[in-house]
Motif scaffolding. Structure first.
Motif, PDB file in Angstrom:
ATOM      1  N   ILE A 150       0.782   7.454  -6.096  1.00  0.00           N
ATOM      2  CA  ILE A 150      -0.318   8.435  -6.196  1.00  0.00           C
ATOM      3  C   ILE A 150       0.249   9.846  -5.967  1.00  0.00           C
ATOM      4  O   ILE A 150      -0.004  10.771  -6.750  1.00  0.00           O
ATOM      5  CB  ILE A 150      -1.441   8.111  -5.171  1.00  0.00           C
ATOM      6  CG1 ILE A 150      -2.172   6.832  -5.581  1.00  0.00           C
ATOM      7  CG2 ILE A 150      -2.426   9.278  -5.039  1.00  0.00           C
ATOM      8  CD1 ILE A 150      -3.208   6.327  -4.590  1.00  0.00           C
ATOM      9  N   LEU A 151       1.065   9.994  -4.920  1.00  0.00           N
ATOM     10  CA  LEU A 151       1.619  11.322  -4.605  1.00  0.00           C
ATOM     11  C   LEU A 151       2.550  11.815  -5.713  1.00  0.00           C
ATOM     12  O   LEU A 151       2.539  12.995  -6.079  1.00  0.00           O
ATOM     13  CB  LEU A 151       2.381  11.296  -3.269  1.00  0.00           C
ATOM     14  CG  LEU A 151       1.554  10.999  -2.016  1.00  0.00           C
ATOM     15  CD1 LEU A 151       2.420  11.141  -0.772  1.00  0.00           C
ATOM     16  CD2 LEU A 151       0.342  11.926  -1.912  1.00  0.00           C
ATOM     17  N   GLU A 152       3.343  10.899  -6.255  1.00  0.00           N
ATOM     18  CA  GLU A 152       4.294  11.276  -7.307  1.00  0.00           C
ATOM     19  C   GLU A 152       3.550  11.698  -8.583  1.00  0.00           C
ATOM     20  O   GLU A 152       3.939  12.660  -9.253  1.00  0.00           O
ATOM     21  CB  GLU A 152       5.255  10.094  -7.578  1.00  0.00           C
ATOM     22  CG  GLU A 152       6.408  10.399  -8.504  1.00  0.00           C
ATOM     23  CD  GLU A 152       7.324  11.540  -8.047  1.00  0.00           C
ATOM     24  OE1 GLU A 152       7.238  11.970  -6.880  1.00  0.00           O
ATOM     25  OE2 GLU A 152       8.114  12.018  -8.887  1.00  0.00           O
ATOM     26  N   ALA A 211       0.853  -1.197   0.000  1.00  0.00           N
ATOM     27  CA  ALA A 211       0.000   0.000   0.000  1.00  0.00           C
ATOM     28  C   ALA A 211       0.887   1.245   0.000  1.00  0.00           C
ATOM     29  O   ALA A 211       0.544   2.267  -0.601  1.00  0.00           O
ATOM     30  CB  ALA A 211      -0.928  -0.016   1.209  1.00  0.00           C
ATOM     31  N   ALA A 212       2.044   1.157   0.675  1.00  0.00           N
ATOM     32  CA  ALA A 212       2.956   2.312   0.726  1.00  0.00           C
ATOM     33  C   ALA A 212       3.456   2.656  -0.680  1.00  0.00           C
ATOM     34  O   ALA A 212       3.580   3.836  -1.028  1.00  0.00           O
ATOM     35  CB  ALA A 212       4.138   2.002   1.642  1.00  0.00           C
ATOM     36  N   GLU A 213       3.729   1.634  -1.498  1.00  0.00           N
ATOM     37  CA  GLU A 213       4.182   1.900  -2.876  1.00  0.00           C
ATOM     38  C   GLU A 213       3.053   2.526  -3.706  1.00  0.00           C
ATOM     39  O   GLU A 213       3.287   3.470  -4.471  1.00  0.00           O
ATOM     40  CB  GLU A 213       4.667   0.597  -3.532  1.00  0.00           C
ATOM     41  CG  GLU A 213       6.010   0.131  -2.959  1.00  0.00           C
ATOM     42  CD  GLU A 213       6.360  -1.315  -3.337  1.00  0.00           C
ATOM     43  OE1 GLU A 213       7.506  -1.716  -3.059  1.00  0.00           O
ATOM     44  OE2 GLU A 213       5.498  -2.041  -3.888  1.00  0.00           O
ATOM     45  N   ILE A 214       1.865   2.005  -3.536  1.00  0.00           N
ATOM     46  CA  ILE A 214       0.722   2.564  -4.287  1.00  0.00           C
ATOM     47  C   ILE A 214       0.516   4.021  -3.867  1.00  0.00           C
ATOM     48  O   ILE A 214       0.343   4.911  -4.701  1.00  0.00           O
ATOM     49  CB  ILE A 214      -0.563   1.729  -4.040  1.00  0.00           C
ATOM     50  CG1 ILE A 214      -0.374   0.300  -4.577  1.00  0.00           C
ATOM     51  CG2 ILE A 214      -1.780   2.397  -4.666  1.00  0.00           C
ATOM     52  CD1 ILE A 214      -1.478  -0.681  -4.183  1.00  0.00           C
ATOM     53  N   GLY A 221      -0.079  22.091 -14.368  1.00  0.00           N
ATOM     54  CA  GLY A 221      -0.649  23.065 -13.426  1.00  0.00           C
ATOM     55  C   GLY A 221      -1.917  22.570 -12.749  1.00  0.00           C
ATOM     56  O   GLY A 221      -2.465  23.230 -11.878  1.00  0.00           O
ATOM     57  N   VAL A 222      -2.403  21.368 -13.173  1.00  0.00           N
ATOM     58  CA  VAL A 222      -3.659  20.846 -12.599  1.00  0.00           C
ATOM     59  C   VAL A 222      -3.357  19.996 -11.365  1.00  0.00           C
ATOM     60  O   VAL A 222      -2.463  19.150 -11.389  1.00  0.00           O
ATOM     61  CB  VAL A 222      -4.423  19.983 -13.647  1.00  0.00           C
ATOM     62  CG1 VAL A 222      -5.672  19.373 -13.042  1.00  0.00           C
ATOM     63  CG2 VAL A 222      -4.763  20.821 -14.874  1.00  0.00           C
ATOM     64  N   LEU A 223      -4.111  20.238 -10.291  1.00  0.00           N
ATOM     65  CA  LEU A 223      -3.920  19.462  -9.067  1.00  0.00           C
ATOM     66  C   LEU A 223      -4.922  18.308  -9.050  1.00  0.00           C
ATOM     67  O   LEU A 223      -6.125  18.516  -8.856  1.00  0.00           O
ATOM     68  CB  LEU A 223      -4.146  20.361  -7.839  1.00  0.00           C
ATOM     69  CG  LEU A 223      -3.889  19.687  -6.486  1.00  0.00           C
ATOM     70  CD1 LEU A 223      -2.418  19.327  -6.333  1.00  0.00           C
ATOM     71  CD2 LEU A 223      -4.334  20.595  -5.345  1.00  0.00           C
ATOM     72  N   LEU A 224      -4.428  17.093  -9.290  1.00  0.00           N
ATOM     73  CA  LEU A 224      -5.324  15.929  -9.285  1.00  0.00           C
ATOM     74  C   LEU A 224      -5.700  15.586  -7.848  1.00  0.00           C
ATOM     75  O   LEU A 224      -4.884  15.712  -6.940  1.00  0.00           O
ATOM     76  CB  LEU A 224      -4.633  14.722  -9.926  1.00  0.00           C
ATOM     77  CG  LEU A 224      -4.370  14.782 -11.422  1.00  0.00           C
ATOM     78  CD1 LEU A 224      -3.667  13.507 -11.883  1.00  0.00           C
ATOM     79  CD2 LEU A 224      -5.669  14.972 -12.204  1.00  0.00           C
ATOM     80  N   LYS A 225      -6.955  15.104  -7.697  1.00  0.00           N
ATOM     81  CA  LYS A 225      -7.390  14.658  -6.359  1.00  0.00           C
ATOM     82  C   LYS A 225      -7.687  13.172  -6.431  1.00  0.00           C
ATOM     83  O   LYS A 225      -8.370  12.723  -7.357  1.00  0.00           O
ATOM     84  CB  LYS A 225      -8.695  15.372  -5.981  1.00  0.00           C
ATOM     85  CG  LYS A 225      -8.501  16.798  -5.577  1.00  0.00           C
ATOM     86  CD  LYS A 225      -9.765  17.272  -4.844  1.00  0.00           C
ATOM     87  CE  LYS A 225      -9.818  18.775  -4.819  1.00  0.00           C
ATOM     88  NZ  LYS A 225     -11.103  19.323  -5.206  1.00  0.00           N
ATOM     89  N   PRO A 226      -7.212  12.407  -5.436  1.00  0.00           N
ATOM     90  CA  PRO A 226      -7.514  10.974  -5.469  1.00  0.00           C
ATOM     91  C   PRO A 226      -9.018  10.727  -5.342  1.00  0.00           C
ATOM     92  O   PRO A 226      -9.695  11.419  -4.585  1.00  0.00           O
ATOM     93  CB  PRO A 226      -6.789  10.413  -4.232  1.00  0.00           C
ATOM     94  CG  PRO A 226      -5.821  11.449  -3.825  1.00  0.00           C
ATOM     95  CD  PRO A 226      -6.366  12.762  -4.286  1.00  0.00           C
ATOM     96  N   GLU A 227      -9.512   9.766  -6.124  1.00  0.00           N
ATOM     97  CA  GLU A 227     -10.906   9.333  -5.955  1.00  0.00           C
ATOM     98  C   GLU A 227     -10.935   8.205  -4.916  1.00  0.00           C
ATOM     99  O   GLU A 227     -11.906   8.009  -4.202  1.00  0.00           O
ATOM    100  CB  GLU A 227     -11.433   8.824  -7.305  1.00  0.00           C
ATOM    101  CG  GLU A 227     -12.848   8.286  -7.229  1.00  0.00           C
ATOM    102  CD  GLU A 227     -13.400   7.896  -8.590  1.00  0.00           C
ATOM    103  OE1 GLU A 227     -13.202   8.660  -9.562  1.00  0.00           O
ATOM    104  OE2 GLU A 227     -14.018   6.827  -8.680  1.00  0.00           O
ATOM    105  N   VAL A 228      -9.821   7.487  -4.855  1.00  0.00           N
ATOM    106  CA  VAL A 228      -9.694   6.341  -3.949  1.00  0.00           C
ATOM    107  C   VAL A 228      -9.664   6.821  -2.500  1.00  0.00           C
ATOM    108  O   VAL A 228      -8.985   7.786  -2.178  1.00  0.00           O
ATOM    109  CB  VAL A 228      -8.365   5.615  -4.288  1.00  0.00           C
ATOM    110  CG1 VAL A 228      -8.045   4.542  -3.273  1.00  0.00           C
ATOM    111  CG2 VAL A 228      -8.416   5.051  -5.691  1.00  0.00           C
TER     112      VAL A 228
END
Ligand SMILES: Cc1cc2nc3c(=O)[nH]c(=O)nc-3n(C[C@H](O)[C@H](O)[C@H](O)COP(=O)(O)OP(=O)(O)OC[C@H]3O[C@@H](n4cnc5c(N)ncnc54)[C@H](O)[C@@H]3O)c2cc1C
Length: 288
Positions: free
Chosen positions: A263-265, A256-259, A275-282
């Motif tokens: 996501i953060l990367e 989970a730490a790798e996933i 310039g777009v800030l993606l937001k996790p849906e998960v």
């Protein structure tokens, strides 16, 4: 939790309950509420990343029990429409199957979403232009104290992958869906068409939680991720899918730490390149 989430990653839950009836669920929630204890409600775990460090707060899994599904006939308030009742732990695919077998139309595009009815209501799950709010009449819930509440689809304030359920600390017990009669051949053909689109576009052969990120206003997460040069980019066993950049997949033994790190990367690099800030849906449970 790797056994209970579609990412196939995550540590142990210290307490794991599978209430078999609504009464058992109510008893548990009231007990936690009286003691001021927090808890997690688990559907089918298909939009969830759980920390490798596991969970101390109890998990209440609705998938094992609470899966009754019934056809209720014509809606007295809306002649020409028909009602289907489903408990929260019922898989959305069973609801779709029943609708199709009764020649009821309205949820063909939702076919293939692997969650439970409860998870689909909470997330206002949707695909190919149809969302749960288009077919939901009302839902029965418990509030944070374990008291029953009934809310209409409008009162649930369903919007893109959002409802008020999580922020109010509610639990969905069951939902009532309103569908209309359709031509059985057309329903089958539409269902098949959406199924085909999914298997053509999505990496269904590898564990994932579907689209990892929410769709940004006026664009697609997958397009921005590809543009940032991240197709196939990996951290350990976690990878931006080669087939669909909007999906992060577990190529085998991802933690989970790798996933989470991936996501953060992805968020960092997409922000840098577009310039777009993606937001996790998960949704993420536990500490990372
Ligand atoms: C291959 C794949 C394809 C997917 N395609 C789509 C798609 O096309 N469209 C889409 O919208 N989603 C898609 N998803 C994501 C996911 O299936 C949906 O978000 C689904 O609605 C989640 O349901 P679940 O039962 O698995 O919820 P879970 O993952 O178990 O939980 C998600 C959240 O809902 C809460 N929750 C679950 N049940 C309840 C309840 N009864 N009461 C209160 N809170 C509850 C949980 O606490 C958690 O916060 C996909 C996932 C995968 C793996």
């Amino acid at each position: 939790m790797r056994r209970h989430t579609s990412f196939r990653a995550g540590g142990e839950a210290e307490y794991f309950f599978i209430p078999k009836t609504e009464e058992e669920l109510i008893t548990l929630i009231r007990r936690f509420s009286e003691r001021g204890e927090r808890f997690h409600i688990l559907g089918n775990g298909t939009n969830l990343l759980v920390s490798d460090k596991g969970l101390r707060d109890p998990v209440l899994s609705l998938r094992g029990g609470l899966s009754e599904l019934r056809f209720l006939g014509e809606d007295p308030d809306c002649p020409g429409s028909f009602l289907l009742f489903a408990e929260a732990g019922c898989l959305l695919s069973r609801l779709s199957d029943l609708a199709e077998s009764l020649s009821l139309s309205g949820m063909e595009a939702l076919r293939g979403i692997p969650g439970t009815v409860g998870g689909a209501v909470v997330m206002n799950a949707g695909a190919y232009g149809t969302e749960i709010r288009d077919i939901l009449s009302r839902a029965s819930l418990l509030d944070a104290a374990g008291e029953p509440v009934t809310l209409s689809a409008a009162e649930l304030e369903l919007s893109y992958r959002h409802s008020i359920v999580a922020e109010r600390g509610y639990t969905v017990l069951s939902a009532l869906f309103r569908l209309s009669k359709g031509d059985p051949e057309k329903i089958r053909a539409r269902s098949e068409e959406f199924r085909r689109k999914r298997s053509e576009k999505q990496p269904l052969n590898l564990p994932s939680a579907g689209s990892t990120f929410q769709r940004p206003e006026g664009d697609f997460a997958g397009r921005l991720i590809e543009e940032a040069g991240l197709r196939g980019f990996r951290i350990g066993g976690a990878q931006v899918s080669e087939k669909h950049c909007g999906f992060i997949v577990n190529t085998g033994n991802a933690t989970a730490a790798e996933i989470h790190a991936l996501i953060l990367e992805v968020i960092r690099r997409v922000k840098e390149s577009s310039g777009v800030l993606l937001k996790p849906e998960v949704k993420m449970w536990g500490s990372f």
